[in-house]
Write a protein that holds these residues in place. Structure first.
Motif, PDB file in Angstrom:
ATOM      1  N   THR A   1      -4.448   2.135  -1.375  1.00 41.87           N
ATOM      2  CA  THR A   1      -4.780   1.977   0.045  1.00 41.87           C
ATOM      3  C   THR A   1      -5.184   0.538   0.348  1.00 41.87           C
ATOM      4  O   THR A   1      -5.109   0.094   1.490  1.00 41.87           O
TER       5      THR A   1
ATOM      6  N   GLN B   1       6.229   2.216  -2.080  1.00 37.72           N
ATOM      7  CA  GLN B   1       5.116   2.898  -2.729  1.00 37.72           C
ATOM      8  C   GLN B   1       4.827   4.259  -2.091  1.00 37.72           C
ATOM      9  O   GLN B   1       3.695   4.718  -2.077  1.00 37.72           O
ATOM     10  N   GLY B   2       5.851   4.853  -1.536  1.00 40.72           N
ATOM     11  CA  GLY B   2       5.700   6.197  -0.993  1.00 40.72           C
ATOM     12  C   GLY B   2       5.914   6.316   0.488  1.00 40.72           C
ATOM     13  O   GLY B   2       6.172   7.402   1.000  1.00 40.72           O
TER      14      GLY B   2
ATOM     15  N   ASN C   1      -8.313   3.116  -3.688  1.00 36.42           N
ATOM     16  CA  ASN C   1      -7.745   4.336  -3.112  1.00 36.42           C
ATOM     17  C   ASN C   1      -8.806   5.048  -2.282  1.00 36.42           C
ATOM     18  O   ASN C   1      -9.886   5.361  -2.781  1.00 36.42           O
TER      19      ASN C   1
ATOM     20  N   GLN D   1      -3.431   6.410  -5.425  1.00 37.21           N
ATOM     21  CA  GLN D   1      -2.664   5.762  -4.366  1.00 37.21           C
ATOM     22  C   GLN D   1      -3.291   4.407  -4.073  1.00 37.21           C
ATOM     23  O   GLN D   1      -4.505   4.225  -4.217  1.00 37.21           O
TER      24      GLN D   1
ATOM     25  N   SER E   1      -7.131   7.172   0.284  1.00 32.75           N
ATOM     26  CA  SER E   1      -6.218   7.967   1.099  1.00 32.75           C
ATOM     27  C   SER E   1      -5.836   9.314   0.507  1.00 32.75           C
ATOM     28  O   SER E   1      -5.448  10.225   1.236  1.00 32.75           O
TER      29      SER E   1
ATOM     30  N   THR F   1       0.832  -1.198   0.000  1.00 34.94           N
ATOM     31  CA  THR F   1       0.000   0.000   0.000  1.00 34.94           C
ATOM     32  C   THR F   1       0.870   1.253   0.000  1.00 34.94           C
ATOM     33  O   THR F   1       2.100   1.180   0.007  1.00 34.94           O
ATOM     34  N   VAL F   2       0.221   2.393   0.052  1.00 32.21           N
ATOM     35  CA  VAL F   2       0.917   3.674   0.082  1.00 32.21           C
ATOM     36  C   VAL F   2       1.844   3.794   1.287  1.00 32.21           C
ATOM     37  O   VAL F   2       2.787   4.600   1.278  1.00 32.21           O
ATOM     38  N   CYS F   3       1.627   2.982   2.329  1.00 35.82           N
ATOM     39  CA  CYS F   3       2.484   3.043   3.515  1.00 35.82           C
ATOM     40  C   CYS F   3       3.738   2.181   3.389  1.00 35.82           C
ATOM     41  O   CYS F   3       4.627   2.254   4.234  1.00 35.82           O
TER      42      CYS F   3
END
Length: 524
Positions: free
Chosen positions: A444, A139-140, A381, A442, A383, A133-135
Motif C-alpha cells: 500500500t 501488482q494486482g 501494507n 500487499q 489494505s 502499490t497494489v493499485c
C-alpha cells in the motif's frame, strides 16, 4: 419545472438491475444518505430488486453493523464493489472473501478525482498516485479476490515518465447527501460536517446520462438560498428526498461546531482532549510529535496518529501548524474513532477532490499514518490484513505525496503485554503476530518508490524507530528498557541495518507524568 421531491421508496425504485451506483460518506454517518441506503435495502429484501449493482465509494461508509455499506451487503444485490475503505462493513468484507462479489480497491483520492474526470467527460484520471502499490496493474490493479477480473487502470508514458490512467466508467445513479434543497432542487451543504465529493458524484451521473438523487434534511422556498450557498445546482438534480430526522452523525443530531458555522465568541472554549491511559500508543505519539515544526502542513491518519493530533492540542500548539484531513477539512479539533473525519470548529472546508489535488501536488510537509505490516524494503501494507479486504482510504494519496511520512504503530500484535510509564518500555510477553515481515501481503506504500521520490520515511514503534535507506530499513533509535536482540531483532522476520550511531530514546517519552510541553521545534 416538474416537482423533484419524492419519497425514499420512490427514489429506490429508480435504480435498475445492473446499474453503477456512486455513493458518498464517511465513518460514523459523515455525509451518508442513510435513508436512501435503507430504502434500497428494503426494496431488495422485499422484491429481490434491484440486482447485480456495481457500487463505487471513495471512503469508508457504515457502522460495522447495519448501516452504510452494510445496507448493500446482500448476495444478489451487488455484483461488484469498488471501495476505498471496507472496514465499516464486515458483511461486505465477507462477501468479498467468499468470492460472492467482485471486490476492488482504489485510493480514496483517486476515486473522488475520477468522479470529477467522469463528470468533465475526460478520458480518465492520469496520475502518479498508486504507482508501485497494489493499485498498479503490475501488482494486482486493485483486485482483491479471484472474482475480480477487470482492469481499473493502465500504465501510460507521458514525456518519458510513467503514470497510471484510471479508466472512466458511466455512473447510472448518484446517491448524494446534503443539508437543504429549495423548491427548484438547488442544493446546499451548509449544515454538513464536510463537503466530500458530493458535487463531483452528482456531475459524474449527470454527464453519464444517469440519475442524481439527493437526500436533504429540509425543503426551502424558491429563492431562499443565496447563490453562493448552492453547491449543486438544480440543473444537475433529478430527485430530492427529504428526511427531517437526518443527523450530523449516527449519534449527533446537529452540532454547528462540526459544520463550521460558528465564528468568534460563538466558539465556546473546548475542554482539552483526553489522552487516555498512558501506554505504548502515547509513547509512540510523543516520539512522532518530535517531527513537527513551525508552519508545517500536516495530515493525520487513523489510529496512533489520532494520539499525535490530541497531543498537539493539549500542548496548545495547534495554531503553530496547518492541520488537514483528506475529507477536505483544515484546522479544528479532530474527532477520532468512528467519528474520524469530523473536526470541531474547522478553519476551512474544501471539496475532497480539491484537497487531494493539494496533496498530490506535494502540499503536505508531514503525514502521520498507521501501518499493518512493514517489510525489509520499507513497504507498508494497510489494505489487506488477515485475508480481509481493508482498503487504503486516502492512505496511498497521502503517503505517496508527503515530503516526510511518519508511520506510527505497535511493534507486534495479538497477546503482547507491555509495561511503561516509569521512563522505560518493558516487554512482558511477546506478541503472536509479527508485524515486521520479510514481505508484506500487499504493497500500500512502496519503499522503493519513496526512495525514488526523495521522501523521508520513518517507522516509529514503542520499541524503536526505523528509517528507510538505500540499503533497506535501518534501526536508529531504541527505547530505554528494551533488549535489542530479544525484543526487536528476534521478533522480526528480517534483519534490519543497525545505525552506527544507534541511540536510546529519552526517558521522557516513556514517563507517565511527562507530557513534553513545548516540544514543537522551529526547524524546517
Amino acid at each position: 419545472m416538474k416537482n423533484k421531491f419524492i419519497s425514499a421508496d420512490e427514489a429506490a425504485a429508480l435504480i435498475r438491475d445492473g446499474d453503477t451506483v456512486a455513493l458518498m460518506g464517511g465513518g460514523g454517518g459523515l455525509m451518508e444518505a442513510t435513508t436512501l441506503f435503507q430504502a434500497v435495502e428494503r426494496r431488495f429484501l422485499a422484491t429481490q430488486a434491484p440486482r447485480a449493482l456495481t457500487v463505487v465509494h471513495a471512503l469508508g461508509i457504515g457502522d460495522k453493523g447495519s448501516r452504510g455499506m452494510n445496507c448493500f451487503a446482500h448476495e444478489g444485490l451487488v455484483r461488484k464493489v469498488v471501495g476505498g475503505h471496507w472496514v465499516w462493513s464486515p458483511r461486505m468484507q465477507q462477501l468479498a472473501r467468499e468470492n460472492k462479489i467482485e471486490a476492488y480497491i482504489l485510493p480514496g483520492g483517486v476515486s473522488s478525482q475520477l468522479f470529477r474526470e467522469i463528470g468533465a467527460g475526460r478520458p480518465g484520471l492520469f496520475t502518479h498516485v498508486g504507482l508501485g502499490t497494489v493499485c498498479d496493474p503490475r501488482q494486482g490493479g486493485g483486485r482483491m479476490n479471484e472474482a475480480a477480473q477487470d482492469d481499473l487502470a493502465e500504465v501510460v508514458q507521458v514525456e518519458g515518465r510513467e503514470y497510471l490512467r484510471y479508466k472512466p466508467y458511466p455512473v447510472d445513479v448518484a446517491l448524494v447527501r446534503a443539508s437543504a434543497a429549495d423548491e427548484d432542487g438547488n442544493i446546499s451543504l451548509e449544515h454538513e460536517a464536510a463537503n466530500l465529493d458530493a458535487a463531483h458524484i452528482a456531475l459524474a451521473a449527470r454527464t453519464s446520462g444517469g440519475t442524481v438523487i439527493v437526500q436533504v434534511k429540509e425543503k426551502l422556498p424558491r429563492g431562499a438560498l443565496k447563490a453562493r450557498e448552492v453547491r449543486i445546482p438544480a440543473a444537475w438534480v433529478d430527485a430530492v428526498v427529504v428526511d427531517p430526522e437526518q443527523r450530523t452523525s449516527y449519534d449527533i443530531p446537529f452540532d454547528p461546531s462540526l459544520s463550521g458555522e460558528l465564528t468568534g465568541a460563538e466558539r465556546a472554549a473546548e475542554a482539552l482532549p483526553e489522552l487516555g491511559e498512558f501506554d505504548e500508543r502515547q509513547a509512540v505519539a510523543r516520539r512522532a510529535a518530535c517531527e513537527l515544526f513551525e508552519g508545517a502542513v500536516v495530515n493525520y491518519g487513523v489510529g496512533i496518529p489520532d494520539a499525535v493530533a490530541k497531543l498537539v492540542v493539549r500542548r496548545g500548539e495547534l495554531h503553530r501548524i496547518y492541520q488537514t484531513i483528506e475529507h477536505g477539512t483544515y484546522g479544528g479539533s479532530l474527532l477520532d474513532g468512528v467519528l474520524f473525519g469530523y473536526a470541531r470548529n474547522a478553519s476551512a472546508m474544501l471539496d475532497a477532490p480539491t484537497q487531494f489535488d493539494f496533496y498530490g501536488g506535494g502540499g503536505l510537509d508531514l503525514a502521520f499514518l498507521g501501518f499493518g505490516e512493514l517489510d525489509a524494503a520499507g513497504n507498508v501494507n494497510v489494505s489487506r490484513l488477515g485475508g480481509l479486504t481493508v482498503g487504503p482510504g486516502g492512505f496511498i494519496d497521502i503517503a505517496q505525496n508527503a515530503r516526510t511520512v511518519v508511520f506510527c504503530g505497535t511493534f507486534a500484535a495479538k497477546g503482547v503485554q507491555l509495561a511503561t510509564g516509569d521512563g522505560q518500555m518493558r516487554v512482558l510477553r511477546q506478541g503472536a503476530v509479527n508485524k515486521l515481515v520479510q514481505q508484506v501481503d500487499q504493497v500500500t506504500f512502496s519503499g522503493p518508490q519513496s526512495l525514488e521520490r526523495g521522501q523521508t520515511a520513518l517507522y516509529l514503534t514503542e520499541r524503536g524507530s526505523f528509517r528507510l535507506t538505500r540499503e533497506g530499513l535501518e534501526l536508529f533509535e531504541i527505547a530505554p528498557g528494551i533488549d535489542l536482540q530479544r525484543d526487536i531483532l528476534d521478533q522480526m522476520d528480517f534483519a534490519p541495518r543497525i545505525a552506527p550511531d544507534l541511540r536510546v530514546l529519552p526517558a521522557s517519552h516513556y514517563r507517565r507524568e511527562d507530557d513534553g510541553l513545548g516540544a514543537l521545534t522551529n526547524r524546517r
